[in-house]
Design a protein around this motif. Structure first.
Motif, PDB file in Angstrom:
ATOM      1  N   LYS B  66      12.646   6.480 -60.272  1.00 42.07           N
ATOM      2  CA  LYS B  66      11.978   7.744 -59.993  1.00 42.07           C
ATOM      3  C   LYS B  66      12.441   8.291 -58.653  1.00 42.07           C
ATOM      4  O   LYS B  66      12.184   7.688 -57.613  1.00 42.07           O
ATOM      5  CB  LYS B  66      10.462   7.568 -59.973  1.00 42.07           C
ATOM      6  N   TYR B  67      13.147   9.403 -58.733  1.00 40.93           N
ATOM      7  CA  TYR B  67      13.689   9.996 -57.510  1.00 40.93           C
ATOM      8  C   TYR B  67      12.752  11.080 -56.988  1.00 40.93           C
ATOM      9  O   TYR B  67      12.219  11.886 -57.761  1.00 40.93           O
ATOM     10  CB  TYR B  67      15.066  10.597 -57.776  1.00 40.93           C
ATOM     11  N   PHE B  68      12.604  11.097 -55.698  1.00 39.80           N
ATOM     12  CA  PHE B  68      11.786  12.142 -55.081  1.00 39.80           C
ATOM     13  C   PHE B  68      12.639  13.005 -54.164  1.00 39.80           C
ATOM     14  O   PHE B  68      13.491  12.512 -53.441  1.00 39.80           O
ATOM     15  CB  PHE B  68      10.632  11.529 -54.280  1.00 39.80           C
ATOM     16  N   GLU B  69      12.371  14.304 -54.224  1.00 40.27           N
ATOM     17  CA  GLU B  69      13.082  15.242 -53.363  1.00 40.27           C
ATOM     18  C   GLU B  69      12.089  16.147 -52.648  1.00 40.27           C
ATOM     19  O   GLU B  69      11.014  16.442 -53.160  1.00 40.27           O
ATOM     20  CB  GLU B  69      14.014  16.120 -54.201  1.00 40.27           C
ATOM     21  N   LEU B  70      12.505  16.598 -51.481  1.00 42.81           N
ATOM     22  CA  LEU B  70      11.697  17.550 -50.736  1.00 42.81           C
ATOM     23  C   LEU B  70      11.816  18.922 -51.362  1.00 42.81           C
ATOM     24  O   LEU B  70      12.879  19.321 -51.820  1.00 42.81           O
ATOM     25  CB  LEU B  70      12.218  17.657 -49.303  1.00 42.81           C
ATOM     26  N   LYS B  71      10.710  19.634 -51.395  1.00 42.51           N
ATOM     27  CA  LYS B  71      10.796  21.036 -51.778  1.00 42.51           C
ATOM     28  C   LYS B  71      10.744  21.857 -50.498  1.00 42.51           C
ATOM     29  O   LYS B  71      10.008  21.513 -49.571  1.00 42.51           O
ATOM     30  CB  LYS B  71       9.636  21.409 -52.692  1.00 42.51           C
ATOM     31  N   PRO B  72      11.532  22.898 -50.435  1.00 39.32           N
ATOM     32  CA  PRO B  72      11.532  23.702 -49.212  1.00 39.32           C
ATOM     33  C   PRO B  72      10.166  24.331 -48.987  1.00 39.32           C
ATOM     34  O   PRO B  72       9.551  24.856 -49.909  1.00 39.32           O
ATOM     35  CB  PRO B  72      12.590  24.781 -49.495  1.00 39.32           C
ATOM     36  N   PHE B  73       9.704  24.261 -47.787  1.00 42.53           N
ATOM     37  CA  PHE B  73       8.413  24.869 -47.462  1.00 42.53           C
ATOM     38  C   PHE B  73       8.395  25.216 -45.984  1.00 42.53           C
ATOM     39  O   PHE B  73       9.132  24.638 -45.183  1.00 42.53           O
ATOM     40  CB  PHE B  73       7.279  23.902 -47.770  1.00 42.53           C
ATOM     41  N   ALA B  74       7.599  26.165 -45.639  1.00 49.11           N
ATOM     42  CA  ALA B  74       7.445  26.562 -44.242  1.00 49.11           C
ATOM     43  C   ALA B  74       6.201  27.416 -44.125  1.00 49.11           C
ATOM     44  O   ALA B  74       6.001  28.357 -44.866  1.00 49.11           O
ATOM     45  CB  ALA B  74       8.661  27.341 -43.770  1.00 49.11           C
ATOM     46  N   LEU B  75       5.337  27.028 -43.215  1.00 53.93           N
ATOM     47  CA  LEU B  75       4.203  27.910 -42.981  1.00 53.93           C
ATOM     48  C   LEU B  75       3.881  27.984 -41.502  1.00 53.93           C
ATOM     49  O   LEU B  75       4.041  27.022 -40.767  1.00 53.93           O
ATOM     50  CB  LEU B  75       2.985  27.449 -43.790  1.00 53.93           C
ATOM     51  N   LYS B  76       3.469  29.168 -41.131  1.00 53.31           N
ATOM     52  CA  LYS B  76       3.148  29.413 -39.735  1.00 53.31           C
ATOM     53  C   LYS B  76       1.684  29.083 -39.547  1.00 53.31           C
ATOM     54  O   LYS B  76       0.826  29.566 -40.289  1.00 53.31           O
ATOM     55  CB  LYS B  76       3.423  30.877 -39.410  1.00 53.31           C
ATOM     56  N   LEU B  77       1.411  28.253 -38.570  1.00 53.84           N
ATOM     57  CA  LEU B  77       0.051  27.797 -38.387  1.00 53.84           C
ATOM     58  C   LEU B  77      -0.525  28.393 -37.104  1.00 53.84           C
ATOM     59  O   LEU B  77      -0.157  28.008 -36.001  1.00 53.84           O
ATOM     60  CB  LEU B  77       0.054  26.269 -38.296  1.00 53.84           C
ATOM     61  N   ASP B  78      -1.442  29.343 -37.257  1.00 43.36           N
ATOM     62  CA  ASP B  78      -2.123  29.883 -36.089  1.00 43.36           C
ATOM     63  C   ASP B  78      -3.567  30.237 -36.452  1.00 43.36           C
ATOM     64  O   ASP B  78      -3.976  30.099 -37.605  1.00 43.36           O
ATOM     65  CB  ASP B  78      -1.387  31.106 -35.542  1.00 43.36           C
ATOM     66  N   ALA B  79      -4.307  30.681 -35.469  1.00 40.33           N
ATOM     67  CA  ALA B  79      -5.733  30.921 -35.660  1.00 40.33           C
ATOM     68  C   ALA B  79      -5.990  31.953 -36.758  1.00 40.33           C
ATOM     69  O   ALA B  79      -6.880  31.780 -37.594  1.00 40.33           O
ATOM     70  CB  ALA B  79      -6.369  31.375 -34.351  1.00 40.33           C
ATOM     71  N   GLU B  80      -5.205  32.994 -36.762  1.00 41.98           N
ATOM     72  CA  GLU B  80      -5.407  34.061 -37.747  1.00 41.98           C
ATOM     73  C   GLU B  80      -5.241  33.521 -39.158  1.00 41.98           C
ATOM     74  O   GLU B  80      -6.062  33.779 -40.047  1.00 41.98           O
ATOM     75  CB  GLU B  80      -4.409  35.185 -37.495  1.00 41.98           C
ATOM     76  N   MET B  81      -4.179  32.759 -39.339  1.00 43.42           N
ATOM     77  CA  MET B  81      -3.900  32.193 -40.652  1.00 43.42           C
ATOM     78  C   MET B  81      -5.035  31.270 -41.079  1.00 43.42           C
ATOM     79  O   MET B  81      -5.446  31.273 -42.241  1.00 43.42           O
ATOM     80  CB  MET B  81      -2.566  31.435 -40.571  1.00 43.42           C
ATOM     81  N   ILE B  82      -5.555  30.502 -40.149  1.00 45.21           N
ATOM     82  CA  ILE B  82      -6.661  29.603 -40.466  1.00 45.21           C
ATOM     83  C   ILE B  82      -7.904  30.390 -40.852  1.00 45.21           C
ATOM     84  O   ILE B  82      -8.578  30.068 -41.838  1.00 45.21           O
ATOM     85  CB  ILE B  82      -6.972  28.681 -39.259  1.00 45.21           C
ATOM     86  N   ALA B  83      -8.175  31.439 -40.091  1.00 48.02           N
ATOM     87  CA  ALA B  83      -9.348  32.271 -40.382  1.00 48.02           C
ATOM     88  C   ALA B  83      -9.248  32.853 -41.788  1.00 48.02           C
ATOM     89  O   ALA B  83     -10.219  32.859 -42.548  1.00 48.02           O
ATOM     90  CB  ALA B  83      -9.463  33.385 -39.346  1.00 48.02           C
ATOM     91  N   GLU B  84      -8.068  33.322 -42.144  1.00 47.81           N
ATOM     92  CA  GLU B  84      -7.876  33.889 -43.484  1.00 47.81           C
ATOM     93  C   GLU B  84      -8.088  32.830 -44.560  1.00 47.81           C
ATOM     94  O   GLU B  84      -8.749  33.059 -45.558  1.00 47.81           O
ATOM     95  CB  GLU B  84      -6.458  34.459 -43.608  1.00 47.81           C
ATOM     96  N   THR B  85      -7.508  31.685 -44.324  1.00 49.80           N
ATOM     97  CA  THR B  85      -7.623  30.600 -45.297  1.00 49.80           C
ATOM     98  C   THR B  85      -9.071  30.205 -45.514  1.00 49.80           C
ATOM     99  O   THR B  85      -9.527  30.052 -46.648  1.00 49.80           O
ATOM    100  CB  THR B  85      -6.837  29.364 -44.831  1.00 49.80           C
ATOM    101  N   VAL B  86      -9.790  30.058 -44.424  1.00 46.69           N
ATOM    102  CA  VAL B  86     -11.198  29.679 -44.522  1.00 46.69           C
ATOM    103  C   VAL B  86     -11.988  30.754 -45.265  1.00 46.69           C
ATOM    104  O   VAL B  86     -12.795  30.452 -46.146  1.00 46.69           O
ATOM    105  CB  VAL B  86     -11.797  29.452 -43.121  1.00 46.69           C
ATOM    106  N   ALA B  87     -11.718  32.008 -44.918  1.00 46.72           N
ATOM    107  CA  ALA B  87     -12.421  33.116 -45.578  1.00 46.72           C
ATOM    108  C   ALA B  87     -12.124  33.114 -47.077  1.00 46.72           C
ATOM    109  O   ALA B  87     -13.014  33.267 -47.902  1.00 46.72           O
ATOM    110  CB  ALA B  87     -11.987  34.441 -44.956  1.00 46.72           C
ATOM    111  N   ARG B  88     -10.871  32.902 -47.404  1.00 45.56           N
ATOM    112  CA  ARG B  88     -10.454  32.898 -48.809  1.00 45.56           C
ATOM    113  C   ARG B  88     -11.098  31.723 -49.541  1.00 45.56           C
ATOM    114  O   ARG B  88     -11.521  31.836 -50.686  1.00 45.56           O
ATOM    115  CB  ARG B  88      -8.927  32.794 -48.874  1.00 45.56           C
ATOM    116  N   ASP B  89     -11.187  30.630 -48.836  1.00 45.47           N
ATOM    117  CA  ASP B  89     -11.757  29.422 -49.423  1.00 45.47           C
ATOM    118  C   ASP B  89     -13.256  29.545 -49.638  1.00 45.47           C
ATOM    119  O   ASP B  89     -13.822  28.912 -50.532  1.00 45.47           O
ATOM    120  CB  ASP B  89     -11.492  28.233 -48.497  1.00 45.47           C
ATOM    121  N   ALA B  90     -13.887  30.355 -48.808  1.00 43.25           N
ATOM    122  CA  ALA B  90     -15.347  30.433 -48.849  1.00 43.25           C
ATOM    123  C   ALA B  90     -15.830  31.387 -49.927  1.00 43.25           C
ATOM    124  O   ALA B  90     -16.923  31.208 -50.468  1.00 43.25           O
ATOM    125  CB  ALA B  90     -15.873  30.884 -47.498  1.00 43.25           C
TER     126      ALA B  90
END
Lengths: 103, 103
Positions: B66-90
DNA sequence: ATCACCTGTAAGCTGAGACTGACAGGTGGC
DNA sequence: GCCACCTGTCAGTCTCAGCTTACAGGTGAT
């Protein structure tokens, strides 16, 4: 970092900052529905991580209030950055005298 | 995400990919010094998070790998992004009928 | 048949971290 | 004096993710 409550705290601080308000611990605890001791623990971790900063002040009526504010931060999270971090984290052995690890 | 071992896994997969190699589970476990079952658990989480992808193949000599490979990903982590995520999650309460929370 | 590889999963222990309750101490207002 | 606010910390409890051991099954080589 990486705990849901932690994220909620950051989010709430962010929202309040947008509205021009600062929050003290008790108020924040009330808004999030957390107990104060618990909130203290999380704030401590966030402060250690450098994401928030708290300062104790005296309000007009002489009561002690500890206000917390967000510190600006932003990091790009991708595989390369993780690889670098892990590599950097693994190397620190500047003056240990060739002794084995912890086990 | 957010566990040291998880980061090490991503880092190792990244390194190997740089060198043009793919890694199968047992090999990865050996390189990282982790037990296979443990590695499976982490890989499962990483796969769920969409950071890696695994595929079972048969090697030339007929063994399952079983071979595993990385999938490309990138996310910017800042307060605004967190606030949005939390709001979306709620907010997700699309068809629940105004009933209270979990208990 | 036995060994050296591999995949996959389930059962169980353990310890870190999340969480609560209780405490000690300070202020102002009734 | 008592109440309603606030800060700060500690001693517990309890949950759960992490981790190990053990199993079941497959391949090819000796």
């Amino acid at each position: 970092m990486g705990h849901a409550q932690r994220l909620r705290i950051v989010a709430e601080l962010y929202r309040s900052a947008q509205e021009g308000n600062r929050l003290h611990v008790s108020e924040l605890a009330r808004r999030l529905g957390l107990s104060r001791p618990l909130l203290y623990m999380h704030l401590e971790r966030l402060e250690t991580a450098g994401l928030v900063e708290g300062q104790l002040e005296l309000s007009e009526d002489g009561k002690a209030m500890k206000y917390f504010e967000l510190k600006p931060f932003a990091l790009k999270l991708d595989a390369e950055m993780i690889a670098e971090t892990v590599a950097r984290d693994a190397e620190p052995a500047p003056d240990a005298n060739t002794k084995g690890g912890k086990g």
